[in-house]
Scaffold this active site. Structure first.
Site, short mmCIF file in Angstrom:
data_model
loop_
_atom_site.label_atom_id
_atom_site.label_comp_id
_atom_site.label_asym_id
_atom_site.label_seq_id
_atom_site.Cartn_x
_atom_site.Cartn_y
_atom_site.Cartn_z
N GLU A 76 0.85 -1.19 0.00
CA GLU A 76 0.00 0.00 0.00
C GLU A 76 0.88 1.24 0.00
OE1 GLU A 76 -3.75 2.37 2.01
OE2 GLU A 76 -2.91 0.67 3.12
N GLU A 101 4.72 5.30 3.73
CA GLU A 101 4.16 6.60 4.14
C GLU A 101 5.32 7.51 4.56
OE1 GLU A 101 2.32 9.64 4.48
OE2 GLU A 101 0.93 7.98 4.08
N ASP A 128 10.13 7.91 0.14
CA ASP A 128 9.40 8.08 -1.11
C ASP A 128 9.09 6.71 -1.72
OD1 ASP A 128 8.46 8.83 -3.62
OD2 ASP A 128 10.27 9.95 -4.17
N ASP A 151 -3.31 12.22 -3.01
CA ASP A 151 -3.56 13.65 -3.15
C ASP A 151 -4.02 13.92 -4.59
OD1 ASP A 151 -3.41 16.47 -3.39
OD2 ASP A 151 -1.85 16.56 -1.86
N LYS A 155 -5.93 21.40 -8.69
CA LYS A 155 -5.71 22.52 -9.60
C LYS A 155 -5.00 22.03 -10.86
CE LYS A 155 -5.56 26.04 -5.98
NZ LYS A 155 -4.77 27.11 -5.32
N THR A 224 -12.22 4.22 4.36
CA THR A 224 -11.23 5.10 4.99
C THR A 224 -11.88 6.40 5.43
OG1 THR A 224 -10.61 6.29 2.99
CG2 THR A 224 -9.54 4.17 3.36
N LYS A 225 -11.13 7.16 6.23
CA LYS A 225 -11.63 8.46 6.66
C LYS A 225 -11.81 9.39 5.48
CE LYS A 225 -7.27 10.88 7.66
NZ LYS A 225 -6.53 11.67 8.65
N PHE A 226 -10.99 9.22 4.43
CA PHE A 226 -11.13 10.05 3.24
C PHE A 226 -12.43 9.73 2.51
CE2 PHE A 226 -6.55 9.86 4.03
CZ PHE A 226 -6.24 11.21 4.01
N GLU A 227 -12.77 8.45 2.48
CA GLU A 227 -14.03 8.05 1.86
C GLU A 227 -15.21 8.60 2.65
OE1 GLU A 227 -16.07 3.96 0.11
OE2 GLU A 227 -14.10 3.92 1.07
#
Length: 246
Positions: A76, A101, A128, A151, A155, A224-227
């Protein structure tokens, strides 16, 4: 980077000036935020990194030596605070997981989850992901690669910083075994369309769905928290599952 917001032995995890977070030049897909670890994360890091941490200095790893067995191997990239990775590892003890991460609070949080749950099937890189792919993983060693809610760099002028690009996908392909799965997920529709365009044009990959089709959320992917955030904001969530064909 100061001692008050990093573990005392942060140099051991590839984050010293001599061994920086990345060896690659050019555009990065991440910004290295200097978030402060909580006391619990710091203690978990200091206690558990020596056992569960991997560094660039280990070189190319053999997962059978790292985990002490021959098992399905998952990677992951960008696990955030690590809860979903811990959930997956706990739900599939017969499989092994490597998480990547760059943000130390997330690393500390996952190490705390590992200790609290008694997990043995996770290892962590805090460098990385490009370096992990290029310098640490042998070709055809992975059964699945997961990139969940990267991310979106929404923009237009920042789209070049998006992680999912043709060159990146091709480098991942070589690390997957033939038949191995690349699983992408995002809650940004524009990024989902970008991901689909990249994957549809990627040599050596085929969609698990009909051509151009997004996948239903796989049962094994935790919410996930993002979802959850995206759902609250009225965003959709898009999963893409492609497998390596050659």
């Amino acid at each position: 980077m100061t001692e008050e917001n990093t573990p005392k032995d942060h140099a051991k995890n590839g984050r010293s000036d001599e061994s920086p977070v990345t060896t690659r030049r050019g555009v990065r897909s991440f910004v290295l935020r200097q978030g402060r670890m909580t006391e619990g994360q710091r203690k978990a890091y200091e206690r558990n990194w020596p056992k569960f941490g991997l560094t660039r200095e280990h070189g190319m790893i053999d997962s059978r030596q790292v985990f002490g067995r021959d098992a399905m191997l998952n990677l992951e990239i960008g696990f955030g605070m690590g809860r979903s990775l811990a959930d997956m590892a706990e739900a599939a003890p017969e499989q092994d997981f490597i998480g990547v991460e760059v943000h130390l609070p997330g690393v500390g949080a996952l190490l705390k989850e590992i200790a609290d749950r008694g997990l043995e099937n996770i290892r962590i890189y805090s460098i990385d992901a490009n370096d992990v792919i290029d310098l640490c993983l042998a070709d055809s060693c992975l059964d699945r690669v997961m990139v969940f809610f990267p991310d979106p760099w929404h923009k237009k002028r920042h789209h070049k910083r998006r992680l999912v690009q043709q060159e990146f996908v091709q480098r991942l392909r070589h690390k997957l075994r033939v038949g191995g799965i690349l699983h992408l997920a995002t809650d940004w529709e524009n990024y989902a369309e970008h991901m689909m365009e990249v994957m549809a044009d990627s040599e050596g990959f085929a969609n698990t769905q009909s051509e151009g089709g997004f996948s239903p959320k796989p049962e094994g992917r935790p919410v996930t928290k993002f979802e959850q955030r995206g759902e609250r904001l009225g965003h959709g969530v898009w999963d893409l599952l492609f497998y390596r064909t050659n």
